[in-house]
Design a protein around this motif. Structure first.
Motif, mmCIF file in Angstrom:
data_model
loop_
_atom_site.group_PDB
_atom_site.id
_atom_site.type_symbol
_atom_site.label_atom_id
_atom_site.label_comp_id
_atom_site.label_asym_id
_atom_site.label_seq_id
_atom_site.Cartn_x
_atom_site.Cartn_y
_atom_site.Cartn_z
ATOM 1 N N THR A 106 0.833 -1.201 0.000
ATOM 2 C CA THR A 106 0.000 0.000 0.000
ATOM 3 C C THR A 106 0.871 1.256 0.000
ATOM 4 O O THR A 106 0.589 2.226 -0.716
ATOM 5 N N LYS A 107 1.953 1.204 0.774
ATOM 6 C CA LYS A 107 2.869 2.339 0.827
ATOM 7 C C LYS A 107 3.480 2.614 -0.556
ATOM 8 O O LYS A 107 3.610 3.759 -0.983
ATOM 9 N N PHE A 108 3.815 1.541 -1.247
ATOM 10 C CA PHE A 108 4.384 1.650 -2.597
ATOM 11 C C PHE A 108 3.395 2.369 -3.529
ATOM 12 O O PHE A 108 3.768 3.262 -4.293
ATOM 13 N N LEU A 109 2.117 1.978 -3.413
ATOM 14 C CA LEU A 109 1.094 2.619 -4.244
ATOM 15 C C LEU A 109 0.949 4.103 -3.879
ATOM 16 O O LEU A 109 0.924 4.962 -4.764
ATOM 17 N N VAL A 110 0.878 4.374 -2.584
ATOM 18 C CA VAL A 110 0.679 5.769 -2.148
ATOM 19 C C VAL A 110 1.845 6.647 -2.605
ATOM 20 O O VAL A 110 1.649 7.789 -3.027
ATOM 21 N N LYS A 111 3.056 6.093 -2.557
ATOM 22 C CA LYS A 111 4.229 6.846 -3.009
ATOM 23 C C LYS A 111 4.048 7.279 -4.469
ATOM 24 O O LYS A 111 4.289 8.429 -4.831
#
Ligand SMILES: Nc1nc2c(ncn2[C@@H]2O[C@H](COP(=O)(O)OP(=O)(O)OP(=O)(O)O)[C@@H](O)[C@H]2O)c(=O)[nH]1
Length: 210
Positions: free
Chosen positions: A173-178
Motif C-alpha cells: 500500500t505504501k508503494f502505491l501511495v508513493k
C-alpha cells in the motif's frame, strides 16, 4: 483532492480501489491494513465497502486513504464505471491458489484503464497483489511471469501478500501511495506551468493589442 491544514500539514484525500475476482481476499486485505484483523470466514461483499486510513506520511504530509473494496461480482454486473470515477490508484488482487483469478485480475486492470486515467492520459497507478502467499509462495518462474505481466499490462509493480499472515500489506500500500503522491506532485507542476504559459500568452496579446 489536496489542501493545507491549519497545522501546516499538506493534506491529501485519495480514493484507492481494491479490485479483483470473488474470494481473492480483498476485504481481508483491507481489514488487515486498516484494523490489523483477519477473519477465516467473511461475508461476500455486496456492491462496495468503504474504509478510511489516515497516514502521517512525513512530518508535513498527511494522506487520507479512502479504500473502495468492490465486490468481485461487480465486474459481471458492469457497475464499475460508477465506482471507478475519480480514483487515484488501485490494488488489483488475485489468489495464488486459484490460477484463473490472475486472468480475472488482468481483466479488471483492462477495465480500469478503459474507464479512468490521469489528467495527462496515463493510467492511474495500480499494484498487482498475489494474495494468500501463506498457502503457496510465488516460485521464481511465476515471479518472472508476474514481472512480464506487470510490464505488459502497465502495473507499477507486484507484491506477494498475505492478509492472513500480514505479509507485505503495509509495504504494497505504501508503494502505491508513493506513486500517487508523485503523480499528484507532477500534475500540480504541470498545472502551474500551463498557468504560466497562459499568463505569458495573455500579457503578450494584451501588449500587442492596438
Ligand atoms: N490463507 C489465506 N486466506 C485468506 C487470505 N486472505 C483472505 N483469505 C480468505 O479467503 C476468503 C475470501 O476472503 P475475502 O476477503 O472475503 O475475499 P473478497 O475478495 O473480499 O471476496 P468478495 O467479497 O466475494 O469479492 C476468506 O475465507 C478469507 O479468510 C490470505 O492471505 N491467506
Amino acid at each position: 483532492m489536496s489542501g493545507d491544514s491549519e497545522l501546516g500539514f499538506t493534506e491529501h484525500l485519495f480514493k484507492v480501489l481494491v479490485i479483483g475476482d470473488h474470494k481473492v481476499g480483498k476485504t481481508s486485505f483491507v481489514k488487515r491494513y486498516v484494523k490489523n484483523l483477519f477473519y477465516e470466514e467473511l461475508k461476500t461483499t455486496i456492491g462496495v465497502d468503504f474504509s478510511m486510513k489516515v497516514i502521517d506520511w512525513d512530518g508535513h504530509t498527511r494522506v487520507r486513504l479512502q479504500l473502495w473494496d468492490i465486490a468481485g461480482q461487480e465486474r459481471v454486473r458492469g457497475l464499475n464505471r460508477v465506482y471507478f470515477k475519480r480514483s487515484s490508484g488501485a490494488l488489483v488482487v488475485y489468489d495464488v491458489t486459484n490460477g484463473s483469478t490472475l486472468d480475472g485480475a488482468l481483466n479488471w486492470k483492462d477495465e480500469l484503464d478503459g474507464q479512468v486515467m490521469l489528467k495527462n492520459g496515463r493510467p492511474i497507478p495500480a499494484v498487482l497483489l498475489a494474495n494468500k502467499c501463506d498457502e503457496t509462495k510465488v516460485c521464481r518462474r511465476n515471479a518472472s511471469l508476474l514481472e512480464k505481466l506487470c510490464q505488459e499490462k502497465g502495473f507499477i509493480g507486484w507484491f506477494q501478500t498475505s492478509a492472513k499472515e500480514n505479509i507485505n500489506v503495509d509495504e504494497a500500500t505504501k508503494f502505491l501511495v508513493k506513486h500517487i503522491l508523485q503523480n499528484n506532485e507532477e500534475s500540480v507542476k504541470e498545472e502551474e506551468q500551463n498557468m504560466q504559459i497562459n499568463l505569458k500568452q495573455q500579457s503578450k496579446s494584451s501588449s500587442t493589442c492596438c
